[in-house]
Structures are given as structure tokens and as C-alpha cells.
Design a protein around this motif. Structure first.
Motif, PDB file in Angstrom:
ATOM      1  N   ILE A   1      26.055 -32.002  20.468  1.00  0.00           N
ATOM      2  CA  ILE A   1      27.312 -31.298  21.022  1.00  0.00           C
ATOM      3  C   ILE A   1      28.701 -31.888  20.778  1.00  0.00           C
ATOM      4  O   ILE A   1      29.690 -32.104  19.862  1.00  0.00           O
ATOM      5  N   ALA A   2      28.329 -33.486  21.253  1.00  0.00           N
ATOM      6  CA  ALA A   2      29.107 -33.866  20.777  1.00  0.00           C
ATOM      7  C   ALA A   2      29.369 -35.030  19.308  1.00  0.00           C
ATOM      8  O   ALA A   2      30.577 -35.610  18.607  1.00  0.00           O
ATOM      9  N   ASP A   3      28.571 -35.124  18.661  1.00  0.00           N
ATOM     10  CA  ASP A   3      27.881 -35.200  17.439  1.00  0.00           C
ATOM     11  C   ASP A   3      28.680 -34.099  16.652  1.00  0.00           C
ATOM     12  O   ASP A   3      29.909 -34.636  15.418  1.00  0.00           O
ATOM     13  N   GLY A   4      28.750 -32.922  17.087  1.00  0.00           N
ATOM     14  CA  GLY A   4      29.408 -32.103  16.083  1.00  0.00           C
ATOM     15  C   GLY A   4      30.677 -32.120  16.610  1.00  0.00           C
ATOM     16  O   GLY A   4      31.738 -31.766  15.525  1.00  0.00           O
ATOM     17  N   ILE A   5      31.307 -32.645  17.543  1.00  0.00           N
ATOM     18  CA  ILE A   5      32.840 -32.530  17.986  1.00  0.00           C
ATOM     19  C   ILE A   5      33.755 -33.753  16.704  1.00  0.00           C
ATOM     20  O   ILE A   5      34.130 -33.806  16.623  1.00  0.00           O
ATOM     21  N   VAL A   6      32.574 -34.419  17.118  1.00  0.00           N
ATOM     22  CA  VAL A   6      32.994 -36.201  16.590  1.00  0.00           C
ATOM     23  C   VAL A   6      32.755 -35.360  14.616  1.00  0.00           C
ATOM     24  O   VAL A   6      34.012 -36.106  14.054  1.00  0.00           O
TER      25      VAL A   6
ATOM     26  N   THR B   1      31.703 -20.132  21.414  1.00  0.00           N
ATOM     27  CA  THR B   1      31.123 -20.004  20.293  1.00  0.00           C
ATOM     28  C   THR B   1      29.648 -18.815  20.463  1.00  0.00           C
ATOM     29  O   THR B   1      29.085 -18.964  18.950  1.00  0.00           O
ATOM     30  N   GLY B   2      29.635 -18.538  21.669  1.00  0.00           N
ATOM     31  CA  GLY B   2      27.881 -17.809  21.022  1.00  0.00           C
ATOM     32  C   GLY B   2      27.376 -17.959  22.031  1.00  0.00           C
ATOM     33  O   GLY B   2      25.805 -17.620  21.881  1.00  0.00           O
ATOM     34  N   GLY B   3      27.164 -19.240  23.213  1.00  0.00           N
ATOM     35  CA  GLY B   3      26.291 -19.031  23.481  1.00  0.00           C
ATOM     36  C   GLY B   3      25.269 -20.874  23.452  1.00  0.00           C
ATOM     37  O   GLY B   3      25.376 -21.952  24.345  1.00  0.00           O
ATOM     38  N   LYS B   4      25.512 -20.972  22.181  1.00  0.00           N
ATOM     39  CA  LYS B   4      25.365 -22.785  21.183  1.00  0.00           C
ATOM     40  C   LYS B   4      26.423 -22.932  20.699  1.00  0.00           C
ATOM     41  O   LYS B   4      27.369 -22.504  19.530  1.00  0.00           O
ATOM     42  N   ALA B   5      26.482 -24.238  21.199  1.00  0.00           N
ATOM     43  CA  ALA B   5      28.052 -24.812  20.266  1.00  0.00           C
ATOM     44  C   ALA B   5      27.062 -25.992  19.735  1.00  0.00           C
ATOM     45  O   ALA B   5      26.565 -26.887  19.665  1.00  0.00           O
ATOM     46  N   THR B   6      26.916 -25.409  18.098  1.00  0.00           N
ATOM     47  CA  THR B   6      26.723 -26.237  16.917  1.00  0.00           C
ATOM     48  C   THR B   6      27.465 -26.848  16.369  1.00  0.00           C
ATOM     49  O   THR B   6      28.610 -26.377  16.376  1.00  0.00           O
ATOM     50  N   SER B   7      27.333 -28.188  15.412  1.00  0.00           N
ATOM     51  CA  SER B   7      28.508 -28.622  14.162  1.00  0.00           C
ATOM     52  C   SER B   7      29.640 -27.941  13.937  1.00  0.00           C
ATOM     53  O   SER B   7      30.689 -27.950  13.960  1.00  0.00           O
ATOM     54  N   GLU B   8      28.617 -26.738  13.270  1.00  0.00           N
ATOM     55  CA  GLU B   8      28.981 -25.801  11.908  1.00  0.00           C
ATOM     56  C   GLU B   8      30.333 -24.792  13.017  1.00  0.00           C
ATOM     57  O   GLU B   8      31.392 -24.994  12.716  1.00  0.00           O
ATOM     58  N   THR B   9      29.433 -24.160  14.267  1.00  0.00           N
ATOM     59  CA  THR B   9      30.405 -23.293  15.178  1.00  0.00           C
ATOM     60  C   THR B   9      31.200 -24.083  15.995  1.00  0.00           C
ATOM     61  O   THR B   9      33.182 -23.520  15.979  1.00  0.00           O
ATOM     62  N   VAL B  10      31.217 -25.279  16.550  1.00  0.00           N
ATOM     63  CA  VAL B  10      32.583 -26.028  16.077  1.00  0.00           C
ATOM     64  C   VAL B  10      33.750 -26.168  15.354  1.00  0.00           C
ATOM     65  O   VAL B  10      34.946 -26.215  15.279  1.00  0.00           O
ATOM     66  N   LYS B  11      32.916 -26.913  14.445  1.00  0.00           N
ATOM     67  CA  LYS B  11      34.173 -27.037  12.847  1.00  0.00           C
ATOM     68  C   LYS B  11      35.599 -25.987  12.910  1.00  0.00           C
ATOM     69  O   LYS B  11      36.605 -25.674  12.709  1.00  0.00           O
ATOM     70  N   ARG B  12      34.694 -24.522  12.679  1.00  0.00           N
ATOM     71  CA  ARG B  12      35.287 -22.982  12.695  1.00  0.00           C
ATOM     72  C   ARG B  12      35.741 -22.625  14.357  1.00  0.00           C
ATOM     73  O   ARG B  12      36.649 -22.371  13.574  1.00  0.00           O
ATOM     74  N   SER B  13      35.521 -23.260  15.016  1.00  0.00           N
ATOM     75  CA  SER B  13      35.764 -22.828  16.247  1.00  0.00           C
ATOM     76  C   SER B  13      37.118 -23.776  16.233  1.00  0.00           C
ATOM     77  O   SER B  13      39.078 -22.988  16.309  1.00  0.00           O
ATOM     78  N   PHE B  14      37.078 -25.421  15.865  1.00  0.00           N
ATOM     79  CA  PHE B  14      38.700 -25.610  15.640  1.00  0.00           C
ATOM     80  C   PHE B  14      39.043 -25.015  14.532  1.00  0.00           C
ATOM     81  O   PHE B  14      41.307 -24.787  14.545  1.00  0.00           O
ATOM     82  N   GLU B  15      39.188 -24.932  13.620  1.00  0.00           N
ATOM     83  CA  GLU B  15      39.861 -24.135  12.513  1.00  0.00           C
ATOM     84  C   GLU B  15      40.458 -22.774  13.133  1.00  0.00           C
ATOM     85  O   GLU B  15      41.865 -23.168  12.886  1.00  0.00           O
ATOM     86  N   VAL B  16      39.846 -22.169  13.672  1.00  0.00           N
ATOM     87  CA  VAL B  16      40.768 -21.696  14.108  1.00  0.00           C
ATOM     88  C   VAL B  16      41.760 -20.915  15.247  1.00  0.00           C
ATOM     89  O   VAL B  16      42.492 -20.509  14.716  1.00  0.00           O
ATOM     90  N   ILE B  17      41.458 -22.146  16.120  1.00  0.00           N
ATOM     91  CA  ILE B  17      42.165 -22.295  17.712  1.00  0.00           C
ATOM     92  C   ILE B  17      43.391 -23.389  16.345  1.00  0.00           C
ATOM     93  O   ILE B  17      44.704 -22.940  16.733  1.00  0.00           O
TER      94      ILE B  17
ATOM     95  N   ASP C   1      36.517 -34.788   9.707  1.00  0.00           N
ATOM     96  CA  ASP C   1      36.492 -32.936   8.782  1.00  0.00           C
ATOM     97  C   ASP C   1      37.360 -32.930   8.397  1.00  0.00           C
ATOM     98  O   ASP C   1      38.104 -32.384   6.885  1.00  0.00           O
ATOM     99  N   LEU C   2      38.087 -32.311  10.097  1.00  0.00           N
ATOM    100  CA  LEU C   2      39.022 -31.054   9.474  1.00  0.00           C
ATOM    101  C   LEU C   2      40.605 -32.199   9.937  1.00  0.00           C
ATOM    102  O   LEU C   2      41.745 -31.460   9.457  1.00  0.00           O
ATOM    103  N   ARG C   3      40.284 -34.070   9.878  1.00  0.00           N
ATOM    104  CA  ARG C   3      42.099 -34.230  10.261  1.00  0.00           C
ATOM    105  C   ARG C   3      42.394 -34.330  10.605  1.00  0.00           C
ATOM    106  O   ARG C   3      43.602 -33.755   9.857  1.00  0.00           O
ATOM    107  N   MET C   4      42.383 -33.997  12.159  1.00  0.00           N
ATOM    108  CA  MET C   4      42.755 -32.961  12.687  1.00  0.00           C
ATOM    109  C   MET C   4      44.294 -33.985  13.578  1.00  0.00           C
ATOM    110  O   MET C   4      43.999 -35.229  13.924  1.00  0.00           O
TER     111      MET C   4
END
Length: 650
Positions: free
Chosen positions: A587-592, A548-564, A597-600
Motif C-alpha cells: 500500500i505504501a509503495d502505491g501511495i508513493v 477503495t473496495g476492500g483492497k488498496a492497490t497502486s492503481e486504486t490509490v492513484k484513481r482515488s487521489f485523482e477523484v479526490i 505520478d500525479l505531482r500532487m
């Protein structure tokens, strides 16, 4: 640009920019680091209650610091480093990532002309003395407490988790030296080891290396000599990331890739194991292993390997110096990495034709010889690599001075002899070398790899090129706006859209791996490499590398889930985050949030360690979502493997 001057056991300086750097300086002050002033070009005054001077030279005259920490962005960092060298600051710590390679070549050419300054970095988390309460860098302070273990590391996130492991084992740390993940770091692992064995507060050492370069083999040589001449040598444990690295790819860090003739991660592991270092496969094991070694016991257990004694394995280092030759054919998508830009072979041939080099229409593969221009990481110089065959294990390196634009100071006769070429080929070979060096300098390349074939024409031999693999440093464009024309040569057809789409713009590095079914999401390149490796040791198969580039924010977590989730093979996602610079609860808040949001429909296993880890784990556990929270890596990996095998969709 501001330069804050620190004092540890001695005094140090540090270059800062903006609110984030000021917050870092304030945090370091509160921790106990002595900051004695700063620099703002052309201005004088105060900052954080400390004197501000107009340039580094005046700061040296008035404040007399012993070190400077440079925090400015890559496009400013080269100038800041040069200013510190000119002012003769003894220790220069550069944290900036993506400084162009050729800028660093120039820096090293300057450093070679003097003996006053030492550079640590670039792309380094810095240096921290837990005993001396001095931080020049951005290490997460909750991980560090005075203790007995010295750490020397190429990876920031792996060094943080190693520090946390030593805390859990009651050992703490003496000093942590982040040599950094750059292609040409100013201080090597071997030099870091030398510092730590001479440090009276250090009783045991954790060494963290990774794919790329010979630094770990040089460290193994040093360890062998150290153990041979020392009555009670300090125990050393080591971890090497990149066992499952994709050949030809940059695995997050600028320097995390193998040039022709360089060893693999397994070669490095065998070399270190052969000289008596205990090998661990995950940073959480460093604490227990070093505690065992300090007590005089041989460490055992899952994820730990030893040689059983240095005398049994003295031959291993020689074996490790025979790496498998790197392939000339590029894997699909190899040019998608943000630090590199590969071009098509036809574009490479066009560049060479402009310099008068002959291109072979057809060539017998068995007659081809390796000829390349790249960098010698050990000497921090540009070099020519030549082999009498296409096998890089037979290659020799011939350094030349930085700044050569087509007439390198290398012996063409010596090159021809090593390549087993007729003496009459010297003129043609020299022309090919001059052309490669000219392109290397003009286009800021990091690797110009070719295959040449001799063409006998009666009384003399000429050289023709039969294949070419050209890679340029994309940081020159992205950081400094240079080499815009090279961007037009990018081979978009070979790229995977998932690897270069939105994630590349967000600073996320995503690389697909073969035969995997577990998606991985990790903050930090070293930790991401290690996650893939450790999953494989546990019996799992990672579908991707994702940093994620060293920092995992709610936005980078979401983008990462999308590409995975664009990969249909993924049956489970394993999130392995070390909450150092970013808190575990954030980080946990961002994952939740991202999961909702993505309805995974794919289960997610989350391992959060570091700052606020308990709160982060609580948020995951109480979310009411199919998220599985763990503290221990082995337990988390086992759960991810179990879910992937079940192939459940929620």
C-alpha cells in the motif's frame, strides 16, 4: 466452480473458484483448518491432495461436513447457496458481494421452510475461530490469535482492526462472526451475540454495527434481557458506523442505508449505551476498553462513552425507536451508487399508470400519507409500509410472501385502518398496493416509496399518488445481466460526474460530503464510514467518503487521489488503510508512486495498520515526499486537521 470442505472443531465446506480461492484454502490448511474435500460439478478426483466430488449432496453423503463456505461470484452464489440448502449442510457461509436482493429474498423464503441450515452472509468476510484454528472466509490471519474476545461485525475491515486492537492489548480473540454488510444477512447481530455468550472461550464481546436496518436495536433488546437474567454478564463494547452518513445514500455496503422508518446511527448508539454497552468511536479502542471492563473498571478516555449503568438508562431504547422520517426528495447524485438505481418521478409515475394507478395533478402536502413497498430486514421478507401521515415514524410494516406479483397476502382493510382511510377506499388502495408490488417484483426494486392522497367522491374514497421515489437493485444488472431496460430509466442529469466516472467502473465508491476540507481514502466501507465519523469527533471535516473496495492497490490509490483532487475544497488528504488482505508495504509503495505520478500539491497524511505496517510506515517516512506517516489514528487525524487549517499547497 469448486467447493472445498473444511473441518473446524467440527467439519465445514467452502465454495471456491480459481487461483485466489485455492491460495485461500492452502493458507487456511497451513493455519490449522481441517479441509476434508471439495466439489467440482460433474467431476471427481483430487485437489490439494483432498477428494473432489461431483456435487454437494454426494459430498454430504461421503464427507459429512458441518459447514460450507461459498466463494463463487455473485451470479453463481445463489445457485451454490440453494444447492447447499438442498443438501442440508448445517452452516452455509457466503462471502460474495453484490448478490441481487431479490435472489436473497428467494433464498430466505427457502430457508424459512426448513430448520437444518443456517446462512451467514452474504457479503461476509466469514467466520473464524482463533481458539479452534478454523477459518471459513478470507480474514487476514496475522490479526488473529487465540484469546478471550468474541467479535460480531457487519464490517470486515472494522472487525480486522478490532482483532488487531485486542492483540495489542494482550487479549486475542475467541471467535469472530462476520454477519456481513448485505441488505438481508442470513445471521443477525443478535444471533451472533447469542453464540458468543454461550461460547466458553469468550469472556468479552466487541459489537460492530452501522447505519441501516434495526439489527442493532434488536441487539440492544437482547442485551437488556441477557443482563437482567445473568449474574455475571460478559462485558460488551460497541461501535456504530455512519453517524455522518448522507441521507438517502448507500455508504459502500449494500445494506448501509436507512429505509423509511429505520433508525439513525445515533439512535443505535443511544440504544446500546442505554443497555450498558460501552461505546467506542474507533476500532483501535476496543482492546483497551474491553481490557478495562474485564478487570472490573469503567472504561474512560477520549472516544469512549458509557451510560454509567444499565439501570439509569432503561428508557433509551424506546426513544431510539422514533427515527426522523427519511426525506422523499432525493439528494443530488443519489442514483450514482453501484447497488442502486433511482429514476425520475415522472418515470415512476409512468410505470404506475401502466398498472392503472391514478396520479394526482395537485395535492395538499398536509393530506399526504406514506405508502411504500420495500423489505423488512428483521423478518427478511418483502413488506408494505404505511403511515397515516408523511412521517415514517408513524409507519407500520405489513409483510407479504416472496413471489407475490401483484396480489400480496396483506390485509387491505388493516392497511386502510392504520392509514386512517375511509373503509370505502379499500378497492382503490388495494389497486395501488397491487401495482406497487407488481413493479417491485418485475423491476427488482428495493424501495418504492410514494405519497398518497385520499380523494372523496361522494359516497366513496379513491386513492391518488402525489409523489414517488423508486429505487431498483442495480446488482441485478451488474451481477446477472437482468433488468437492462431499467438502466435506460437512469436519471443521468442528477448525477455528479466525479461520483460515477472512472471510479465507479473501478469499484471505488466516492460520495461528496458537505462542508468538508479533508479528503479521505480508505479501504473498506465500514472503515471509511468510521473514518468520517472519527474525524468529526476529533474536530475535522471530511470532504468525502471513499471506499477503495476492500483492497488498496497502486492503481486504486492513484484513481482515488485523482477523484479526490477534483474537489477544490480539499486542503489535505487523509489515507487510513488497514493492511489486512493487502500488505502495508504494498500500500505504501502505491501511495508513493501515485503521489509522484500525479505531482500532487496537497499534503497527505497516511495511517497504515495491520500486516507489514512497520515496513509501510518506513516507506512513507523515507520517501522524501511531503507524506506524513502515523501509527495512531488520533495523531494522524490531528495532523490532517492541522494541515487542512493551514491550507498549505506544496
Amino acid at each position: 466452480m469448486k467447493t472445498h470442505t473444511y473441518s473446524c472443531s467440527r467439519t465445514c465446506t467452502h465454495t471456491n473458484l480459481g487461483k485466489q480461492a485455492t491460495a485461500n484454502a492452502r493458507e487456511s490448511l497451513e493455519w490449522g483448518t481441517k479441509i476434508i474435500g471439495g466439489v467440482t460439478p460433474g467431476r471427481e478426483g483430487e485437489h490439494l491432495g483432498l477428494p473432489v466430488l461431483p456435487n454437494v449432496r454426494k459430498a454430504m453423503e461421503v464427507l459429512k461436513p458441518d459447514a460450507t463456505g461459498i466463494y463463487v461470484a455473485a451470479h453463481q452464489a445463489t445457485g451454490a447457496i440453494e444447492e447447499a440448502i438442498e443438501a442440508e449442510v448445517p452452516l452455509i457461509v457466503a462471502v460474495a458481494e453484490h448478490i441481487p436482493l431479490h435472489d436473497m429474498l428467494r433464498i430466505h423464503s427457502i430457508l424459512k421452510t426448513q430448520s437444518t441450515c443456517r446462512l451467514v452472509g452474504a457479503n461476509s468476510p466469514g467466520i473464524i475461530s482463533a481458539v479452534g484454528k478454523c477459518r471459513i472466509g478470507f480474514q487476514p490471519l496475522p490479526c488473529f490469535e487465540p484469546g478471550r474476545i468474541g467479535i460480531v461485525a457487519r464490517s470486515g475491515t472494522l472487525s480486522y482492526e478490532t482483532a488487531a486492537s485486542t492483540l495489542r492489548s494482550g487479549l486475542g480473540q475467541s471467535m469472530c462472526i462476520g454477519v456481513g454488510g448485505d441488505i438481508l444477512p442470513g445471521t443477525s447481530i443478535r444471533e451472533g451475540l447469542q453464540i458468543l455468550v454461550e461460547d466458553n472461550d469468550t469472556e468479552g464481546i466487541a459489537l460492530i454495527g452501522e447505519i441501516g436496518g434495526d439489527a442493532e436495536l434488536e441487539a440492544a433488546d437482547w442485551i437488556r434481557e441477557y443482563r437482567a437474567k445473568t449474574t455475571n454478564p460478559k462485558p460488551i463494547a460497541a461501535l456504530i458506523g455512519g453517524v455522518k452518513a448522507v441521507p438517502g445514500r448507500i455508504m459502500g455496503h449494500a445494506g448501509a442505508f436507512a429505509l423509511p422508518g429505520e433508525p439513525s446511527a445515533l439512535d443505535k448508539i443511544e440504544a446500546l449505551k442505554g443497555v450498558g454497552a460501552a461505546i467506542v468511536n474507533h476500532p483501535s479502542r476496543f482492546g483497551p476498553v474491553l481490557k478495562s471492563m474485564l478487570s472490573g473498571s469503567t472504561p474512560t478516555g477520549a472516544g469512549v462513552a458509557t451510560s454509567g449503568g444499565i439501570s439509569q438508562r432503561r428508557e433509551m431504547h424506546t426513544i431510539a425507536r422514533r427515527p426522523v422520517s427519511a426525506r422523499l426528495v432525493l439528494p443530488k447524485g443519489v442514483n450514482s451508487q453501484k447497488r442502486t438505481l433511482y429514476i425520475t418521478q415522472s418515470a415512476a409515475f409512468d410505470l404506475l399508470r401502466r398498472h392503472g394507478v391514478s396520479i394526482a395533478e395537485k395535492a395538499n402536502p398536509g393530506a399526504q400519507k406514506l405508502l411504500a413497498v420495500t423489505v423488512n430486514r428483521s423478518t427478511r421478507s418483502p413488506c408494505v409500509i404505511a403511515s397515516p401521515s408523511s412521517d415514517a415514524s408513524e409507519a407500520a410494516k405489513f409483510d407479504f410472501a416472496y413471489g407475490a406479483s401483484g396480489n400480496p397476502d396483506v390485509s387491505v382493510a388493516a392497511l386502510a385502518e392504520h392509514m386512517r382511510l375511509d373503509a370505502s377506499s379499500a378497492d382503490s388502495l388495494g389497486q395501488a398496493i397491487s401495482a406497487l408490488v407488481a413493479v417491485f417484483a418485475e423491476k427488482e426494486a428495493f424501495l418504492l416509496e410514494t405519497r398518497v392522497v385520499p380523494n372523496n367522491n361522494g359516497d366513496r374514497t379513491t386513492i391518488e399518488l402525489a409523489a414517488a421515489r423508486f429505487g431498483f437493485d442495480d446488482a441485478a444488472f451488474r451481477s446477472c445481466g437482468r433488468q437492462a431496460d431499467a438502466q435506460g430509466l437512469r436519471d443521468a442529469v442528477a448525477e455528479d460526474p466525479a461520483e460515477v466516472g472512472v471510479v465507479e467502473k473501478d469499484g471505488i465508491v466516492y460520495i461528496k460530503l458537505e462542508d468538508g476540507d479533508i479528503g479521505t481514502l480508505v479501504n473498506g466501507a465500514g472503515l471509511a464510514m468510521n473514518t468520517v465519523d472519527a474525524l468529526a469527533d476529533a474536530g475535522g471535516r471530511a470532504a468525502n467518503f471513499l471506499d477503495t473496495g476492500g483492497k488498496a492497490t497502486s492503481e486504486t490509490v492513484k484513481r482515488s487521489f485523482e477523484v479526490i483532487l477534483t474537489d477544490p475544497r480539499v486542503k489535505c488528504i487523509f489515507v487510513n488503510i488497514f493492511g489486512g488482505l493487502t500488505r502495508g508495504d504494498m500500500i505504501a509503495d502505491g501511495i508513493v508512486m501515485a503521489f509522484r505520478d500525479l505531482r500532487m500539491s496537497v499534503p497527505v497524511v497516511v495511517r497504515i495498520r495491520g500486516t507489514n505496517e512497520k515496513e509501510g510506515q518506513r516507506i512513507i517516512a523515507e520517501s522524501g515526499l511531503p507524506l506524513f506517516a502515523f501509527d495512531d489514528f488520533d495523531e494522524a487525524a490531528a495532523k490532517a486537521i492541522e494541515l487542512a487549517k493551514e491550507g498549505l499547497h506544496l
